[in-house]
Design an enzyme around this catalytic site. Structure first.
Site, mmCIF file in Angstrom:
data_model
loop_
_atom_site.group_PDB
_atom_site.id
_atom_site.type_symbol
_atom_site.label_atom_id
_atom_site.label_comp_id
_atom_site.label_asym_id
_atom_site.label_seq_id
_atom_site.Cartn_x
_atom_site.Cartn_y
_atom_site.Cartn_z
ATOM 1 N N ARG A 109 0.700 -1.871 -0.101
ATOM 2 C CA ARG A 109 0.055 -0.249 -0.247
ATOM 3 C C ARG A 109 0.945 0.866 -0.107
ATOM 4 O O ARG A 109 1.759 1.316 1.118
ATOM 5 C CB ARG A 109 -0.882 0.182 1.556
ATOM 6 C CG ARG A 109 -2.166 -0.065 1.114
ATOM 7 C CD ARG A 109 -3.374 -0.207 2.004
ATOM 8 N NE ARG A 109 -2.969 -0.541 3.372
ATOM 9 C CZ ARG A 109 -3.449 0.420 4.706
ATOM 10 N NH1 ARG A 109 -4.924 0.464 3.855
ATOM 11 N NH2 ARG A 109 -3.420 0.414 5.502
ATOM 12 N N THR A 113 -0.785 7.621 -0.785
ATOM 13 C CA THR A 113 -2.681 7.422 -1.425
ATOM 14 C C THR A 113 -3.066 6.281 -0.862
ATOM 15 O O THR A 113 -4.640 6.676 -1.081
ATOM 16 C CB THR A 113 -2.467 7.076 -3.153
ATOM 17 O OG1 THR A 113 -1.815 5.852 -3.123
ATOM 18 C CG2 THR A 113 -1.526 8.524 -3.408
ATOM 19 N N ASP A 205 -3.030 -4.358 12.397
ATOM 20 C CA ASP A 205 -2.433 -4.476 10.918
ATOM 21 C C ASP A 205 -2.331 -5.909 11.311
ATOM 22 O O ASP A 205 -2.036 -6.815 11.178
ATOM 23 C CB ASP A 205 -1.193 -4.385 10.922
ATOM 24 C CG ASP A 205 -0.729 -4.233 9.401
ATOM 25 O OD1 ASP A 205 -0.156 -5.878 9.425
ATOM 26 O OD2 ASP A 205 -0.601 -3.344 8.642
ATOM 27 N N ASP A 208 1.250 -7.723 10.441
ATOM 28 C CA ASP A 208 1.840 -7.165 11.527
ATOM 29 C C ASP A 208 1.883 -8.640 12.778
ATOM 30 O O ASP A 208 2.574 -8.617 13.104
ATOM 31 C CB ASP A 208 1.870 -6.089 12.146
ATOM 32 C CG ASP A 208 3.053 -4.709 11.317
ATOM 33 O OD1 ASP A 208 4.189 -5.397 10.648
ATOM 34 O OD2 ASP A 208 3.041 -3.420 11.440
HETATM 35 N N1 URA Z 1 -4.889 -3.770 6.106
HETATM 36 C C1 URA Z 1 -5.026 -4.585 7.790
HETATM 37 O O1 URA Z 1 -4.397 -5.100 7.952
HETATM 38 N N2 URA Z 1 -5.950 -3.764 8.422
HETATM 39 C C2 URA Z 1 -6.709 -2.694 8.725
HETATM 40 O O2 URA Z 1 -7.405 -2.097 9.210
HETATM 41 C C3 URA Z 1 -6.614 -2.430 7.334
HETATM 42 C C4 URA Z 1 -6.075 -3.012 6.015
#
Ligand code: URA
Length: 214
Positions: A109, A113, A205, A208
């Site tokens: 990502r 943006t 995340d 993670d």
């Molecule tokens: N990706 C993630 O790991 N968590 C989110 O909340 C959005 C995208």
């Protein structure tokens, strides 16, 4: 959009899936348990997502007699995780179909943006003959899923399913509009995205938390 009634969108209500997603959300859930839960949820979702795999009768000798009995036919399965969080769902689907081939699509990502940038795509051949299950636990903006499926279609993929654990309404709507032919399976539909494109309440995340990074 009422996703409950939308063709090609399944939002799971099963109590086992809901319970496990609640455990995933808890910030006190550690890496080991998080990984196991992601795998189990993928397995439960996969059971439903693969309910339309075609079967054909084959002849089997039981200890009692010979009979015709159904086995998975024809189309072979490809699991395609979107790197890297999608990897966490692969063992759950593989536990159902151990012979499935696994492709990989890498997107990251853009921090500003929030849009996905592709950097890797390797798919099993012949992709056009396979049922393809794309996995990514978090369907946030929908950008990565849309781009991943665009790439799979460009390579010849036709029968495509997308499995996630948590979706934001914005991402689900965007993906469904971009690829109305793709069957989408969602463990839970959350409230919204925040300004950083995280799903709320979400689970943080997913990559993670699966890999124990920060
Ligand atoms: N990706 C993630 O790991 N968590 C989110 O909340 C959005 C995208």
């Amino acid at each position: 959009m009422n996703f409950d009634n939308e063709e090609n969108v399944v939002v799971f209500k099963h109590p086992l899936i809901q319970h496990k997603i609640s455990l995933l959300r808890d910030k006190a859930t550690g890496t080991n348990e998080f990984r196991k839960l992601v795998e189990e949820i993928a397995m439960l979702e996969g059971y439903e997502a693969l309910a339309d795999l075609p079967v054909e009768d084959v002849e089997i000798d039981t200890p009692i007699e010979t009979c015709m009995t159904p086995m998975i036919a024809g189309r072979k399965l490809a699991i395609v995780p979107i790197l890297r969080a999608g990897l966490g769902m692969v063992p759950g689907v593989l536990s159902l179909v151990p012979s499935a081939k696994v492709g990989h699509i890498g997107m990251y990502r853009d921090e500003e943006t929030h849009e996905p940038v592709p950097y890797y795509c390797k798919l099993p051949h012949p992709i056009e003959e396979r049922t393809i299950v794309v996995t990514d636990p978090m369907l946030a903006t929908g950008g990565s899923a849309i781009d991943a499926i665009d790439q799979i279609k460009k390579t010849g993929g036709k029968t495509i399913k997308f499995m996630c654990i948590i979706a934001a309404p914005e991402g689900l709507e965007r993906l469904h509009k971009a690829h109305p032919d793709v069957q989408i399976y969602v463990g839970h539909l959350d409230r919204e995205l925040n300004k950083d494109a995280y799903i709320c309440p979400g689970l943080g995340d997913a990559g993670d938390r699966i890999f124990g990074t920060k």
